[in-house]
Design a protein around this motif. Structure first.
Motif, mmCIF file in Angstrom:
data_model
loop_
_atom_site.group_PDB
_atom_site.id
_atom_site.type_symbol
_atom_site.label_atom_id
_atom_site.label_comp_id
_atom_site.label_asym_id
_atom_site.label_seq_id
_atom_site.Cartn_x
_atom_site.Cartn_y
_atom_site.Cartn_z
ATOM 1 N N VAL A 24 29.858 -53.197 -12.694
ATOM 2 C CA VAL A 24 30.187 -52.524 -11.433
ATOM 3 C C VAL A 24 31.688 -52.250 -11.400
ATOM 4 O O VAL A 24 32.501 -53.188 -11.333
ATOM 5 C CB VAL A 24 29.762 -53.373 -10.224
ATOM 6 C CG1 VAL A 24 29.950 -52.579 -8.929
ATOM 7 C CG2 VAL A 24 28.308 -53.827 -10.358
ATOM 8 N N LEU A 52 29.450 -45.563 -9.018
ATOM 9 C CA LEU A 52 29.181 -45.832 -7.614
ATOM 10 C C LEU A 52 29.169 -44.538 -6.803
ATOM 11 O O LEU A 52 29.757 -43.525 -7.194
ATOM 12 C CB LEU A 52 30.239 -46.785 -7.061
ATOM 13 C CG LEU A 52 30.270 -48.190 -7.678
ATOM 14 C CD1 LEU A 52 31.478 -48.960 -7.174
ATOM 15 C CD2 LEU A 52 28.982 -48.954 -7.388
ATOM 16 N N HIS A 70 26.813 -49.672 -1.257
ATOM 17 C CA HIS A 70 26.949 -49.664 -2.709
ATOM 18 C C HIS A 70 25.975 -50.661 -3.344
ATOM 19 O O HIS A 70 25.341 -50.360 -4.359
ATOM 20 C CB HIS A 70 28.375 -50.016 -3.109
ATOM 21 C CG HIS A 70 29.378 -48.931 -2.859
ATOM 22 N ND1 HIS A 70 29.249 -47.664 -3.380
ATOM 23 C CD2 HIS A 70 30.545 -48.937 -2.158
ATOM 24 C CE1 HIS A 70 30.291 -46.923 -3.014
ATOM 25 N NE2 HIS A 70 31.084 -47.667 -2.272
#
Length: 263
Positions: A24, A52, A70
């Motif tokens: 991430v 994202l 998210h």
């Protein structure tokens, strides 16, 4: 239904004995932030790296995008890909999104990797600053901001190619996407109580020269987490995965091997 997020899914057919790794990225970057890790880990395990919402090749949502949104996007992507359990690794804002993932679907998480991040809620001053920066990016674009913060994102002594990569990611980000996440991040909750309830192993990594999230923040997270390892990367600032990829990967490999053995 196709996933909302653009992503890379490396080695999806690998043996299930190795837990998938989900990378991430932070703000204002994209999934190419993890290029050294995608190369290193996809040979032996499934590695998923999304862009994202509002970053990279993923669609932009103007306004405000909370960190919980998210995390929800990541959960929906993993549902689409058929990934039931995984290890999320996040850097900076990405680390806070990882905490959100654990809060919302922690039963699927087998370990946490928290790099150059912090769990505290935004201060009043910080909230005003993020909102002002969001407004500035919408007015001025990304380049001036990227020029200003480059040598805080990575150390002034970082390799020229690393600096160029980081600057390129920042200037390629859509201002509307970056602004929406800044507003959402200004509203984030306090993750410190959550850390004390984490029941999976955690790896906390930080660059020794990080001024955004200093070593003291990493030490506090390490102390709060019931089962964690702390590693400080010398010769790196806010992005040790790019500045010192060999060391970062070695520590991450050791952690993932331990998670695999427990699972």
């Amino acid at each position: 239904m196709p996933p909302f997020l653009s992503y890379e899914d490396k080695n999806p057919g690998v043996s299930s004995s190795r837990i998938p790794l989900v990378l991430v990225h932070g703000h204002p970057f994209d999934r190419t932030m993890w290029t050294p890790q995608l190369a290193a880990f996809s040979a032996g395990r499934r590695v998923i790296a999304p862009d994202l919402r509002g970053y990279g090749s993923s669609p932009v949502t103007p306004g405000t995008v909370p960190l919980a949104r998210h995390a929800q996007d990541i959960g929906e992507l993993l549902d689409f890909l058929g990934v039931d359990s995984f290890v999320p690794a996040g850097l900076s804002m990405g680390g806070q999104i990882v905490m959100e993932c654990y809060d919302h679907f922690g039963d699927r998480v087998r370990g946490l990797v928290l790099a150059d991040t912090f769990p505290a809620p935004e201060t009043s001053e910080g909230r005003r600053g993020r909102i002002a920066m969001a407004d500035r990016l919408l007015t001025e674009g990304m380049r001036g901001y990227a020029d200003e913060v480059l040598e805080k994102m990575v150390a002034p002594y970082a390799a020229p190619e690393v600096k160029a990569h980081v600057h390129r990611m920042m200037t390629a980000t859509a201002p509307e996407g970056a602004a929406a996440s800044l507003r959402g991040r200004a509203e984030r909750p306090d993750y410190r109580p959550l850390l004390t309830r984490v029941n999976v192993p955690a790896l906390v990594v930080v660059g020794a020269d990080d001024t955004y999230t200093p070593v003291a923040d990493a030490e506090a997270m390490h102390a709060a987490l019931p089962d964690s390892v702390l590693h400080v990367v010398a010769g790196a600032a806010h992005m040790p995965n790019l500045e010192r990829p060999e060391e970062f990967n070695e520590v991450l490999e050791k952690f993932l091997t331990e998670v695999d053995s427990r699972s």
